[in-house]
Design a protein around this motif. Structure first.
Motif, mmCIF file in Angstrom:
data_model
loop_
_atom_site.group_PDB
_atom_site.id
_atom_site.type_symbol
_atom_site.label_atom_id
_atom_site.label_comp_id
_atom_site.label_asym_id
_atom_site.label_seq_id
_atom_site.Cartn_x
_atom_site.Cartn_y
_atom_site.Cartn_z
ATOM 1 N N VAL A 111 0.849 -1.186 0.000
ATOM 2 C CA VAL A 111 0.000 0.000 0.000
ATOM 3 C C VAL A 111 0.887 1.240 0.000
ATOM 4 C CG1 VAL A 111 -1.734 1.329 1.275
ATOM 5 C CG2 VAL A 111 -1.881 -1.172 1.207
ATOM 6 N N ALA A 112 0.583 2.180 -0.870
ATOM 7 C CA ALA A 112 1.317 3.446 -0.937
ATOM 8 C C ALA A 112 0.555 4.519 -0.158
ATOM 9 C CB ALA A 112 1.497 3.868 -2.387
ATOM 10 N N VAL A 113 1.279 5.494 0.365
ATOM 11 C CA VAL A 113 0.665 6.543 1.174
ATOM 12 C C VAL A 113 1.249 7.899 0.786
ATOM 13 C CG1 VAL A 113 0.219 7.393 3.508
ATOM 14 C CG2 VAL A 113 0.428 4.924 3.107
ATOM 15 N N ALA A 114 0.369 8.861 0.541
ATOM 16 C CA ALA A 114 0.806 10.244 0.312
ATOM 17 C C ALA A 114 0.877 10.928 1.666
ATOM 18 C CB ALA A 114 -0.164 10.956 -0.619
ATOM 19 N N SER A 115 2.087 11.060 2.178
ATOM 20 C CA SER A 115 2.277 11.560 3.547
ATOM 21 C C SER A 115 3.446 12.524 3.584
ATOM 22 C CB SER A 115 2.536 10.380 4.490
ATOM 23 O OG SER A 115 2.866 10.827 5.785
ATOM 24 N N LEU A 125 3.831 2.266 -8.587
ATOM 25 C CA LEU A 125 2.941 1.491 -7.713
ATOM 26 C C LEU A 125 2.668 0.094 -8.269
ATOM 27 C CD1 LEU A 125 0.305 4.280 -6.911
ATOM 28 C CD2 LEU A 125 2.481 3.806 -5.768
ATOM 29 N N MET A 126 3.602 -0.446 -9.023
ATOM 30 C CA MET A 126 3.357 -1.716 -9.698
ATOM 31 C C MET A 126 3.099 -2.872 -8.726
ATOM 32 S SD MET A 126 7.200 -2.656 -11.061
ATOM 33 C CE MET A 126 6.610 -4.181 -11.771
ATOM 34 N N ASP A 127 3.564 -2.750 -7.476
ATOM 35 C CA ASP A 127 3.344 -3.816 -6.504
ATOM 36 C C ASP A 127 2.350 -3.398 -5.416
ATOM 37 O OD1 ASP A 127 4.964 -1.904 -5.378
ATOM 38 O OD2 ASP A 127 6.346 -3.323 -4.423
ATOM 39 N N CYS A 128 1.606 -2.313 -5.684
ATOM 40 C CA CYS A 128 0.674 -1.781 -4.679
ATOM 41 C C CYS A 128 -0.777 -2.042 -5.072
ATOM 42 C CB CYS A 128 0.884 -0.278 -4.497
ATOM 43 S SG CYS A 128 2.514 0.144 -3.829
ATOM 44 N N ALA A 185 -3.241 -0.482 -3.345
ATOM 45 C CA ALA A 185 -4.020 0.707 -2.976
ATOM 46 C C ALA A 185 -3.088 1.863 -2.671
ATOM 47 C CB ALA A 185 -4.905 0.409 -1.766
ATOM 48 N N ILE A 186 -3.664 3.070 -2.675
ATOM 49 C CA ILE A 186 -2.942 4.259 -2.248
ATOM 50 C C ILE A 186 -3.859 5.085 -1.357
ATOM 51 C CG2 ILE A 186 -3.571 5.560 -4.351
ATOM 52 C CD1 ILE A 186 -0.791 6.944 -4.073
ATOM 53 N N LEU A 187 -3.324 5.577 -0.256
ATOM 54 C CA LEU A 187 -4.045 6.430 0.679
ATOM 55 C C LEU A 187 -3.645 7.874 0.418
ATOM 56 C CD1 LEU A 187 -3.388 4.382 3.963
ATOM 57 C CD2 LEU A 187 -5.215 4.052 2.293
ATOM 58 N N VAL A 188 -4.623 8.746 0.204
ATOM 59 C CA VAL A 188 -4.341 10.149 -0.120
ATOM 60 C C VAL A 188 -5.302 11.054 0.632
ATOM 61 C CG1 VAL A 188 -3.460 9.609 -2.431
ATOM 62 C CG2 VAL A 188 -5.892 10.109 -2.123
ATOM 63 N N ALA A 189 -4.871 12.302 0.836
ATOM 64 C CA ALA A 189 -5.756 13.291 1.443
ATOM 65 C C ALA A 189 -6.664 13.932 0.408
ATOM 66 C CB ALA A 189 -4.934 14.368 2.156
ATOM 67 N N GLY A 190 -6.294 13.830 -0.854
ATOM 68 C CA GLY A 190 -7.103 14.377 -1.941
ATOM 69 C C GLY A 190 -6.538 13.886 -3.261
ATOM 70 N N ILE A 191 -7.370 13.925 -4.303
ATOM 71 C CA ILE A 191 -6.937 13.437 -5.606
ATOM 72 C C ILE A 191 -7.809 14.047 -6.689
ATOM 73 C CG2 ILE A 191 -8.414 11.393 -5.498
ATOM 74 C CD1 ILE A 191 -6.190 9.848 -6.995
ATOM 75 N N GLY A 192 -7.244 14.319 -7.850
ATOM 76 C CA GLY A 192 -7.996 14.865 -8.970
ATOM 77 C C GLY A 192 -8.750 13.779 -9.716
ATOM 78 N N LYS A 232 -6.628 0.698 -5.806
ATOM 79 C CA LYS A 232 -7.722 1.263 -5.034
ATOM 80 C C LYS A 232 -7.291 2.593 -4.435
ATOM 81 C CE LYS A 232 -11.656 1.066 -2.605
ATOM 82 N NZ LYS A 232 -12.993 0.942 -3.198
ATOM 83 N N VAL A 233 -8.131 3.610 -4.526
ATOM 84 C CA VAL A 233 -7.834 4.924 -3.967
ATOM 85 C C VAL A 233 -8.725 5.176 -2.764
ATOM 86 C CG1 VAL A 233 -7.796 7.407 -4.365
ATOM 87 C CG2 VAL A 233 -7.123 5.842 -6.205
ATOM 88 N N ILE A 234 -8.112 5.482 -1.630
ATOM 89 C CA ILE A 234 -8.864 5.839 -0.429
ATOM 90 C C ILE A 234 -8.482 7.257 -0.043
ATOM 91 C CG2 ILE A 234 -9.197 5.388 2.022
ATOM 92 C CD1 ILE A 234 -8.855 2.469 1.487
ATOM 93 N N GLN A 235 -9.474 8.134 0.021
ATOM 94 C CA GLN A 235 -9.254 9.505 0.455
ATOM 95 C C GLN A 235 -9.612 9.609 1.937
ATOM 96 O OE1 GLN A 235 -10.349 12.729 -2.395
ATOM 97 N NE2 GLN A 235 -11.450 11.102 -3.446
ATOM 98 N N MET A 236 -8.674 10.088 2.729
ATOM 99 C CA MET A 236 -8.887 10.150 4.171
ATOM 100 C C MET A 236 -7.916 11.150 4.781
ATOM 101 S SD MET A 236 -6.866 6.766 5.557
ATOM 102 C CE MET A 236 -6.643 7.506 7.186
ATOM 103 N N ASN A 237 -8.096 11.422 6.044
ATOM 104 C CA ASN A 237 -7.173 12.217 6.834
ATOM 105 C C ASN A 237 -6.973 11.496 8.149
ATOM 106 O OD1 ASN A 237 -5.741 14.458 6.120
ATOM 107 N ND2 ASN A 237 -7.362 15.935 6.532
#
Length: 420
Positions: free
Chosen positions: A295-299, A351-354, A356-363, A376-381
């Motif tokens: 899982v990747a994370v935008a942090s 993200l070839m081995d991911c 999902a990605i967790l992000v605070a926002g996405i276009g 899979k994209v999950i938007q959260m804080n």
């Protein structure tokens, strides 16, 4: 060879034998009807525009596979919203292609207002769509101005009679083009007392001349928080009279169940188990290939999910271990200014081995690219561990707090040029 007589919506004799399923993959709409309130979460209402959840194309096919085991007499798969299929053309076409590959013997149908349908008629015919429903409510732009608050066509918003003219022109054109492709056409007309009830006979005559096969007159349901909530629902006597008058020109449909956008089962008798199943598949992480377990994370610092994908210069990579979650490494994201290729490189390489990605926002654009590549994209804080729990432990995604991102948020189109 498909048996087209097995479509329960177009053939009354089939409604007690064959089931249908609507896949809710089209949340956006291109018009605003004054009788429509597209709530997603009311399971007790049976009317167009309502669904308990929205699925991605990949999720919808996995749902169909599971559902076909529970309801073996499914003969029809359709898309009817909760918005309009062709305001969500990419999702609609991808879903139909995937479904046709997995279920080639099923009947495929679509229900649309017809506004943005024309450019895709050749393609849906090639995919194998055999039945299309178009909602046409009047031949008079002044009447249509009373029924629709606005119409959005080719990135421009039209109001009043101008909007009615634009919508009607496209609807009538599409009926002819669909018939040229030998596609069965049903006309839905919502009867709004005092608005369009006196015009239905002329409408029936016109659509019949254009080749429409049947016409379904639907009594308007006064829906809370709409402009038409003050109107009374048409009486049974009014509906009976209207159907008798249009029968002079076109075959009337007499067994409509005003189906939800996530309906499944026999017409008028939706399967209760299907309603429970669909929620499970809306949170399903669907991958295109094997080996995508991370899982990747935008942090910003590796503890919180707190960055919009467009401004993230790196992502943190995590995986599940026997002792909880293990931080693997950070990876640089592709450089800004490369447009669509930025998001494709991110999804296919970074993200070839991911899964999902967790992000605070996405276009909107990167969201589509991620989904198309099985990410899979999950938007959260909040804490990264809370997001990882949702992925690895199947905790409900709705329990997560979606970010109210103020810098880009819902207005970000994800052009690949970076956040300002």
């Amino acid at each position: 060879m498909k048996d087209l007589s097995q479509h329960p919506c177009f053939n009354a004799e089939a409604k007690h034998k064959y089931a249908r399923v609507h896949l809710p993959v089209a949340p956006k709409c291109n018009i605003q009807c004054n009788y429509c309130n597209r709530k997603y979460d009311c399971c007790n209402e049976s009317r167009p525009g309502v669904t308990s959840t929205v699925l991605s194309p990949l999720q919808s096919v996995h749902y169909m596979k599971a559902l076909s085991e529970k309801i073996p007499n499914i003969s029809v798969v359709g898309i009817a919203g909760p918005g309009d299929p062709f305001a969500n053309a990419e999702e609609t076409l991808q879903t139909m292609r995937l479904a046709q590959k997995e279920f080639p013997d099923l009947i495929f149908c679509l229900s649309s207002n017809g506004l943005d349908l024309a450019p895709y008629i050749d393609e849906i015919a090639e995919i194998g769509v055999s039945h299309v429903t178009i909602t046409v409510n009047s031949l008079n732009p002044e009447t249509l101005a009373k029924i629709y608050r606005w119409v959005r066509y080719k990135r421009r918003v039209y109001r009043g009679e101008e909007g009615g003219k634009v919508l009607l022109e496209q609807q009538l054109y599409c009926i002819q083009k669909l018939k040229e492709k030998n596609i069965t056409v049903k006309i839905n007309t919502v009867i709004c007392p005092g608005i369009n009830d006196h015009e239905i006979e002329d409408l029936a005559k016109k659509v019949s001349e254009l080749g429409a096969d049947t016409m379904n007159c639907i009594p308007m349901y006064p829906t809370e928080n709409t402009e038409f909530e003050i109107l009374k629902e048409p009486s049974k006597e009014m509906m009976k009279d209207i159907k008798a008058r249009i029968s002079k020109y076109i075959k009337p449909m007499a067994h409509c169940a005003r189906c939800r956008a996530d309906a499944a089962g026999l017409l008028g008798h939706d399967n209760a188990e299907a309603m429970n199943m669909i929620g499970q598949f809306s949170s399903l992480v669907v991958n295109k290939g094997k080996g995508r377990e991370r899982v990747a994370v935008a942090s910003n610092e590796g503890l919180l999910v707190n960055m919009h994908l467009g401004e993230a210069r790196k992502v943190y990579i995590f995986e599940q271990s026997k002792n909880g979650y293990h931080f693997v490494e950070t990876r640089n994201t592709p450089p800004e200014g490369t447009g669509m290729s930025r998001w494709k490189e991110l999804a296919e390489k970074t993200l070839m081995d991911c899964q999902a990605i967790l992000v605070a926002g996405i276009g909107e654009t990167p969201m589509k690219v991620m989904q198309e590549n099985g990410v899979k994209v999950i938007q959260m804080n909040g804490l990264i561990d809370a997001g990882l729990d949702a992925i690895y432990l199947n905790l409900p995604i709705k329990t997560l707090c979606r970010s109210e991102y103020t810098k880009c948020g819902e207005t970000c189109r994800g052009t690949g040029s970076g956040c300002g």
